[in-house]
Design an enzyme around this catalytic site. Structure first.
Site, PDB file in Angstrom:
ATOM      1  N   SER A  42       0.820  -1.211   0.000  1.00 20.64           N
ATOM      2  CA  SER A  42       0.000   0.000   0.000  1.00 20.64           C
ATOM      3  C   SER A  42       0.854   1.261   0.000  1.00 20.64           C
ATOM      4  CB  SER A  42      -0.918   0.015   1.218  1.00 20.64           C
ATOM      5  OG  SER A  42      -1.713  -1.134   1.249  1.00 20.64           O
TER       6      SER A  42
HETATM    7  N1  SAH Z   1      -1.402  -4.116   3.484  1.00 25.82           N
HETATM    8  C1  SAH Z   1      -0.751  -4.804   2.418  1.00 25.82           C
HETATM    9  C2  SAH Z   1      -1.604  -4.697   1.173  1.00 25.82           C
HETATM   10  C3  SAH Z   1      -1.491  -5.868   0.310  1.00 25.82           C
HETATM   11  S1  SAH Z   1      -2.520  -5.854  -1.114  1.00 25.82           S
HETATM   12  C4  SAH Z   1       0.613  -4.188   2.182  1.00 25.82           C
HETATM   13  O1  SAH Z   1       0.782  -2.989   2.454  1.00 25.82           O
HETATM   14  O2  SAH Z   1       1.504  -4.874   1.703  1.00 25.82           O
HETATM   15  C5  SAH Z   1      -3.882  -6.828  -0.591  1.00 25.82           C
HETATM   16  C6  SAH Z   1      -3.570  -8.251  -0.220  1.00 25.82           C
HETATM   17  O3  SAH Z   1      -4.799  -8.888   0.079  1.00 25.82           O
HETATM   18  C7  SAH Z   1      -2.905  -9.088  -1.315  1.00 25.82           C
HETATM   19  O4  SAH Z   1      -1.720  -9.630  -0.830  1.00 25.82           O
HETATM   20  C8  SAH Z   1      -3.942 -10.166  -1.622  1.00 25.82           C
HETATM   21  O5  SAH Z   1      -3.375 -11.416  -1.948  1.00 25.82           O
HETATM   22  C9  SAH Z   1      -4.720 -10.237  -0.321  1.00 25.82           C
HETATM   23  N2  SAH Z   1      -6.081 -10.769  -0.416  1.00 25.82           N
HETATM   24  C10 SAH Z   1      -6.998 -10.593  -1.390  1.00 25.82           C
HETATM   25  N3  SAH Z   1      -8.149 -11.222  -1.097  1.00 25.82           N
HETATM   26  C11 SAH Z   1      -7.953 -11.831   0.093  1.00 25.82           C
HETATM   27  C12 SAH Z   1      -8.771 -12.666   0.923  1.00 25.82           C
HETATM   28  N4  SAH Z   1     -10.020 -12.985   0.587  1.00 25.82           N
HETATM   29  N5  SAH Z   1      -8.243 -13.122   2.084  1.00 25.82           N
HETATM   30  C13 SAH Z   1      -6.973 -12.810   2.448  1.00 25.82           C
HETATM   31  N6  SAH Z   1      -6.158 -12.037   1.698  1.00 25.82           N
HETATM   32  C14 SAH Z   1      -6.641 -11.555   0.541  1.00 25.82           C
END
Ligand code: SAH
Length: 198
Positions: A42
């Site tokens: 993010s």
């Molecule tokens: N806060 C994280 C954002 C990652 S992007 C950072 O700053 O790195 C969002 C993440 O959510 C991705 O890694 C994706 O694989 C995960 N994601 C998507 N759908 C999901 C679900 N149903 N359950 C768990 N994780 C999920």
């Protein structure tokens, strides 16, 4: 929460730890960056703002959906008692765990699964943060929110979502506030966009 301490931590925590070698040089840029598997870390200012809105306390038990790189998880672990974090992509969860363990956090519990239905065995949670775009309000997560709890979740289509603050008062009454437009990668799974991916 202590906002000054949060700001200090934001300035201290090196975002490049959470990036692969080819992206480390862009770590200071205030935008999302690729972390592989079509996912992104993010935008730093949004991580700061969402943590401030979530407002974890020292004794809070927190649930995070979308561990991703683990960058947001570090903020949660720093300012709360326990963090339960769910990521659907196994390799990302593994990498985040390695990094966060190296940073010294031992109050984080990892799970690889569809987090849109929460983590029932560990509920209720004082704080819930979702860092992927939910297609609709995740009802299961609202159920797992403790009284006096706060939940931050982006809800809406892929192009842009409303960042919602959902609170539960001491009587269990739910209140909802639309805060701003944000853009996250889509959440998959039961309350996500593409149910048939599972
Ligand atoms: N806060 C994280 C954002 C990652 S992007 C950072 O700053 O790195 C969002 C993440 O959510 C991705 O890694 C994706 O694989 C995960 N994601 C998507 N759908 C999901 C679900 N149903 N359950 C768990 N994780 C999920």
């Amino acid at each position: 929460m202590n906002e000054q301490a949060l700001k200090k931590f934001f300035e201290k925590l090196e975002r490049k730890i959470f990036l692969s070698n080819s992206y480390k040089e862009y770590a200071h840029i205030d935008s999302p960056l690729p972390i592989g598997y079509e996912q992104t870390i993010s935008q730093p200012s949004l991580v700061l703002e969402m943590t401030r809105i979530l407002s974890p306390e020292k004794e809070s038990k927190v649930l995070e959906i979308g561990t991703g790189s683990g960058y947001q998880t570090a903020f949660l672990a720093e300012f709360s008692a326990k963090v339960h974090t769910i990521e659907v992509i196994e390799e990302l969860s593994k990498q985040a765990k390695e990094k966060l363990s190296k940073l010294g956090y031992s109050n984080i519990f990892y799970k690889v699964s569809d987090g849109s239905s929460g983590w029932e065995e560990e509920a209720p949670f004082d704080r819930i943060i979702v860092t992927a775009a939910a297609g609709e309000k995740p009802k299961e997560l609202i159920k797992q929110l403790n009284v006096n709890g706060r939940m931050v979740v982006p809800v809406g289509p892929q192009i842009a979502q409303d960042l919602l603050l959902i609170t539960k008062d001491e009587k269990g009454k739910i209140k909802e506030e639309k805060l701003m437009k944000v853009r996250f990668v889509e959440m998959v799974g039961t309350y996500g966009w593409e149910t048939n991916r599972f």
